[in-house]
Design a protein around this motif. Structure first.
Motif, PDB file in Angstrom:
ATOM      1  N   ASP A  78      15.411  -4.378   4.893  1.00  0.00           N
ATOM      2  CA  ASP A  78      13.983  -3.701   4.396  1.00  0.00           C
ATOM      3  C   ASP A  78      15.382  -2.769   3.731  1.00  0.00           C
ATOM      4  OD1 ASP A  78      11.949  -2.370   4.507  1.00  0.00           O
ATOM      5  OD2 ASP A  78      12.281  -1.871   6.197  1.00  0.00           O
ATOM      6  N   ARG A  79      14.348  -1.953   3.123  1.00  0.00           N
ATOM      7  CA  ARG A  79      14.664  -0.149   2.716  1.00  0.00           C
ATOM      8  C   ARG A  79      13.660   0.479   2.320  1.00  0.00           C
ATOM      9  NH1 ARG A  79      19.697  -1.282   2.859  1.00  0.00           N
ATOM     10  NH2 ARG A  79      20.686  -3.195   1.060  1.00  0.00           N
ATOM     11  N   PRO A  80      14.431   1.986   2.895  1.00  0.00           N
ATOM     12  CA  PRO A  80      13.397   2.940   3.174  1.00  0.00           C
ATOM     13  C   PRO A  80      11.265   3.079   2.193  1.00  0.00           C
ATOM     14  CG  PRO A  80      15.163   4.052   2.381  1.00  0.00           C
ATOM     15  CD  PRO A  80      15.363   2.652   2.402  1.00  0.00           C
ATOM     16  N   GLY A  81      10.512   2.669   2.460  1.00  0.00           N
ATOM     17  CA  GLY A  81       9.596   2.562   2.395  1.00  0.00           C
ATOM     18  C   GLY A  81       8.162   4.181   2.205  1.00  0.00           C
ATOM     19  N   ASN A  82       6.620   2.548   1.887  1.00  0.00           N
ATOM     20  CA  ASN A  82       5.266   3.571   2.177  1.00  0.00           C
ATOM     21  C   ASN A  82       5.371   3.715   4.177  1.00  0.00           C
ATOM     22  OD1 ASN A  82       4.284   0.890   2.483  1.00  0.00           O
ATOM     23  ND2 ASN A  82       3.887   1.434   1.118  1.00  0.00           N
ATOM     24  N   LYS A  83       6.159   2.612   4.756  1.00  0.00           N
ATOM     25  CA  LYS A  83       5.850   3.085   6.081  1.00  0.00           C
ATOM     26  C   LYS A  83       4.454   2.030   6.636  1.00  0.00           C
ATOM     27  CE  LYS A  83       8.400   6.570   7.304  1.00  0.00           C
ATOM     28  NZ  LYS A  83       9.688   5.774   7.941  1.00  0.00           N
ATOM     29  N   LEU A  84       4.099   1.661   5.608  1.00  0.00           N
ATOM     30  CA  LEU A  84       2.340   0.823   5.857  1.00  0.00           C
ATOM     31  C   LEU A  84       2.434  -0.485   6.570  1.00  0.00           C
ATOM     32  CD1 LEU A  84       0.296   1.095   2.920  1.00  0.00           C
ATOM     33  CD2 LEU A  84      -0.338   2.184   4.716  1.00  0.00           C
ATOM     34  N   ILE A  85       4.370  -1.073   6.267  1.00  0.00           N
ATOM     35  CA  ILE A  85       4.520  -2.348   6.860  1.00  0.00           C
ATOM     36  C   ILE A  85       3.936  -3.395   6.945  1.00  0.00           C
ATOM     37  CG2 ILE A  85       6.187  -1.275   8.374  1.00  0.00           C
ATOM     38  CD1 ILE A  85       4.392  -1.816  10.769  1.00  0.00           C
ATOM     39  N   ASP A  86       2.466  -3.663   6.038  1.00  0.00           N
ATOM     40  CA  ASP A  86       2.157  -4.471   5.631  1.00  0.00           C
ATOM     41  C   ASP A  86       2.211  -5.975   6.400  1.00  0.00           C
ATOM     42  OD1 ASP A  86      -0.568  -3.902   5.301  1.00  0.00           O
ATOM     43  OD2 ASP A  86       0.418  -2.990   3.482  1.00  0.00           O
ATOM     44  N   SER A  87       3.675  -6.448   5.341  1.00  0.00           N
ATOM     45  CA  SER A  87       4.693  -7.626   5.562  1.00  0.00           C
ATOM     46  C   SER A  87       5.320  -7.694   6.765  1.00  0.00           C
ATOM     47  CB  SER A  87       5.915  -7.625   4.273  1.00  0.00           C
ATOM     48  OG  SER A  87       5.325  -7.529   3.462  1.00  0.00           O
ATOM     49  N   PHE A  88       5.530  -6.786   7.678  1.00  0.00           N
ATOM     50  CA  PHE A  88       6.388  -7.043   9.303  1.00  0.00           C
ATOM     51  C   PHE A  88       5.506  -6.981  10.032  1.00  0.00           C
ATOM     52  CE2 PHE A  88       9.403  -4.194   7.130  1.00  0.00           C
ATOM     53  CZ  PHE A  88       9.941  -5.511   6.382  1.00  0.00           C
ATOM     54  N   ARG A  89       4.048  -6.861   9.791  1.00  0.00           N
ATOM     55  CA  ARG A  89       2.941  -7.019  10.624  1.00  0.00           C
ATOM     56  C   ARG A  89       2.334  -7.702  10.580  1.00  0.00           C
ATOM     57  NH1 ARG A  89      -1.503  -4.528   9.553  1.00  0.00           N
ATOM     58  NH2 ARG A  89      -1.381  -3.193   8.067  1.00  0.00           N
ATOM     59  N   ASN A  90       2.085  -8.417   9.604  1.00  0.00           N
ATOM     60  CA  ASN A  90       2.172 -10.335   9.223  1.00  0.00           C
ATOM     61  C   ASN A  90       2.990 -10.891  10.080  1.00  0.00           C
ATOM     62  OD1 ASN A  90      -0.402  -9.587   8.036  1.00  0.00           O
ATOM     63  ND2 ASN A  90       0.329 -10.036   5.849  1.00  0.00           N
ATOM     64  N   ILE A  91       4.463 -11.023   9.498  1.00  0.00           N
ATOM     65  CA  ILE A  91       5.453 -12.050  10.051  1.00  0.00           C
ATOM     66  C   ILE A  91       5.398 -11.890  11.887  1.00  0.00           C
ATOM     67  CG2 ILE A  91       7.800 -12.126  10.404  1.00  0.00           C
ATOM     68  CD1 ILE A  91       8.179 -11.062   7.296  1.00  0.00           C
ATOM     69  N   VAL A  92       5.234 -10.778  12.120  1.00  0.00           N
ATOM     70  CA  VAL A  92       4.937 -10.522  13.706  1.00  0.00           C
ATOM     71  C   VAL A  92       3.916 -11.356  14.441  1.00  0.00           C
ATOM     72  CG1 VAL A  92       4.425  -9.039  15.842  1.00  0.00           C
ATOM     73  CG2 VAL A  92       6.362  -8.640  13.958  1.00  0.00           C
ATOM     74  N   ASP A  93       2.628 -11.930  13.647  1.00  0.00           N
ATOM     75  CA  ASP A  93       1.342 -12.043  14.008  1.00  0.00           C
ATOM     76  C   ASP A  93       1.276 -13.511  13.112  1.00  0.00           C
ATOM     77  OD1 ASP A  93       0.027 -10.001  15.388  1.00  0.00           O
ATOM     78  OD2 ASP A  93      -1.109  -9.281  13.782  1.00  0.00           O
ATOM     79  N   ASN A  94       2.230 -13.548  12.376  1.00  0.00           N
ATOM     80  CA  ASN A  94       1.589 -14.998  11.164  1.00  0.00           C
ATOM     81  C   ASN A  94       3.265 -15.145  11.103  1.00  0.00           C
ATOM     82  OD1 ASN A  94       1.641 -18.023  10.379  1.00  0.00           O
ATOM     83  ND2 ASN A  94       0.472 -17.097   8.641  1.00  0.00           N
ATOM     84  N   PRO A  95       4.330 -16.162  10.412  1.00  0.00           N
ATOM     85  CA  PRO A  95       5.527 -16.423  11.102  1.00  0.00           C
ATOM     86  C   PRO A  95       5.977 -16.579   9.068  1.00  0.00           C
ATOM     87  CG  PRO A  95       5.261 -18.131  12.689  1.00  0.00           C
ATOM     88  CD  PRO A  95       4.492 -17.174  12.530  1.00  0.00           C
ATOM     89  N   HIS A  96       4.826 -17.170   9.059  1.00  0.00           N
ATOM     90  CA  HIS A  96       4.993 -18.342   7.411  1.00  0.00           C
ATOM     91  C   HIS A  96       5.236 -16.921   6.778  1.00  0.00           C
ATOM     92  CE1 HIS A  96       4.203 -21.856   9.410  1.00  0.00           C
ATOM     93  NE2 HIS A  96       2.979 -21.136   9.951  1.00  0.00           N
ATOM     94  N   ALA A  97       5.796 -17.773   5.686  1.00  0.00           N
ATOM     95  CA  ALA A  97       6.079 -16.622   4.878  1.00  0.00           C
ATOM     96  C   ALA A  97       6.650 -17.117   3.152  1.00  0.00           C
ATOM     97  CB  ALA A  97       7.679 -15.653   5.130  1.00  0.00           C
ATOM     98  N   GLY A  98       6.215 -16.652   2.097  1.00  0.00           N
ATOM     99  CA  GLY A  98       6.799 -17.142   0.590  1.00  0.00           C
ATOM    100  C   GLY A  98       8.082 -16.730  -0.261  1.00  0.00           C
ATOM    101  N   LEU A  99       9.314 -16.681  -0.521  1.00  0.00           N
ATOM    102  CA  LEU A  99       9.901 -15.989  -1.392  1.00  0.00           C
ATOM    103  C   LEU A  99       9.887 -16.432  -2.933  1.00  0.00           C
ATOM    104  CD1 LEU A  99      12.817 -15.496   0.594  1.00  0.00           C
ATOM    105  CD2 LEU A  99      10.900 -13.877   0.409  1.00  0.00           C
ATOM    106  N   LEU A 100       9.395 -15.510  -4.173  1.00  0.00           N
ATOM    107  CA  LEU A 100       9.603 -15.564  -5.467  1.00  0.00           C
ATOM    108  C   LEU A 100      11.149 -14.928  -5.966  1.00  0.00           C
ATOM    109  CD1 LEU A 100       8.531 -17.391  -7.475  1.00  0.00           C
ATOM    110  CD2 LEU A 100       7.098 -15.378  -8.123  1.00  0.00           C
ATOM    111  N   PHE A 101      12.189 -15.622  -5.963  1.00  0.00           N
ATOM    112  CA  PHE A 101      13.437 -14.859  -6.982  1.00  0.00           C
ATOM    113  C   PHE A 101      12.846 -14.548  -7.816  1.00  0.00           C
ATOM    114  CE2 PHE A 101      14.451 -16.146  -2.411  1.00  0.00           C
ATOM    115  CZ  PHE A 101      15.914 -15.555  -2.383  1.00  0.00           C
TER     116      PHE A 101
END
Length: 204
Positions: A78-101
């Protein structure tokens, strides 16, 4: 309106995926995926909350910054951002994630689906240092599905062709957008100057 509200109706309209398409989905990080990840400076992280609301977050770092710990585990700093932490809150509650490289100039993309969790420290954090800055947080993704996505979307969009890009002057600046959306008293030029200064000095 032709609303599709069942898997059966969807398959009747779209048809079945070819056997070759189904076979390209693997459950690990092979040598080709390792190469693409090593050359990708930009990845999209998709997460969702328990209520089904979704979030997609762009992640950018020098190519090679995403760690491949083994053939089933990826780490994104993680790098400095807007501190909304939407992704992180989601991961804590629901660990499923998708990545597109994405790899610049390459029309194919690498898709990864798996289970994610957050870590605040680990021995490999020293390998996540960029420009002397060690991250406070990282996303660990346990790979469940990995496959190549074909080039059609990028060919249709001509994304990498500068001739198709709009003139930047024809688009609003970030300062203009924020001024209008938030009814800010500052001028768009002042906001743009502040945003550019902050971006240059708080990337890491």
């Amino acid at each position: 309106m032709g609303i599709i509200d069942s898997h059966e109706a969807l398959r009747e309209l779209v048809g079945e995926a070819a056997e070759r398409t189904q076979k390209k989905i693997i459950d690990h990080i092979d040598e080709h995926a390792r190469t693409l990840i090593a050359h990708s400076p930009f990845v999209l992280l998709a997460t969702s909350a328990p209520d089904g609301s979704c979030d997609v977050s762009p992640r950018g770092d020098p190519a090679g910054s995403v760690l491949v710990l083994d053939d089933r585990t990826l780490v994104l700093a993680d790098r400095p951002g807007n501190k909304l932490i939407d992704s992180f809150r989601n991961i804590v509650d629901n660990p499923h994630a998708g990545l597109l490289f994405l790899v610049p100039g390459m029309n194919e993309t690498l898709r990864v689906n798996g289970r994610a969790h957050l870590v605040s420290d680990a021995p490999y954090f020293d390998r996540l240092v960029v420009r002397g800055k060690r991250p406070q947080l990282a996303v660990v993704v346990e790979v469940r599905e990995l496959y190549m996505h074909c080039a059609k979307a990028f060919l249709r969009s001509s994304l990498w062709d500068p001739a198709t890009w709009p003139e930047r002057a024809s688009l609003p600046t970030m300062g203009t957008i924020l001024r209008d959306q938030m009814a800010l008293p500052m001028s768009a030029a002042e906001l743009d100057a502040n945003l550019n200064e902050r971006a240059l000095h708080t990337q890491y």
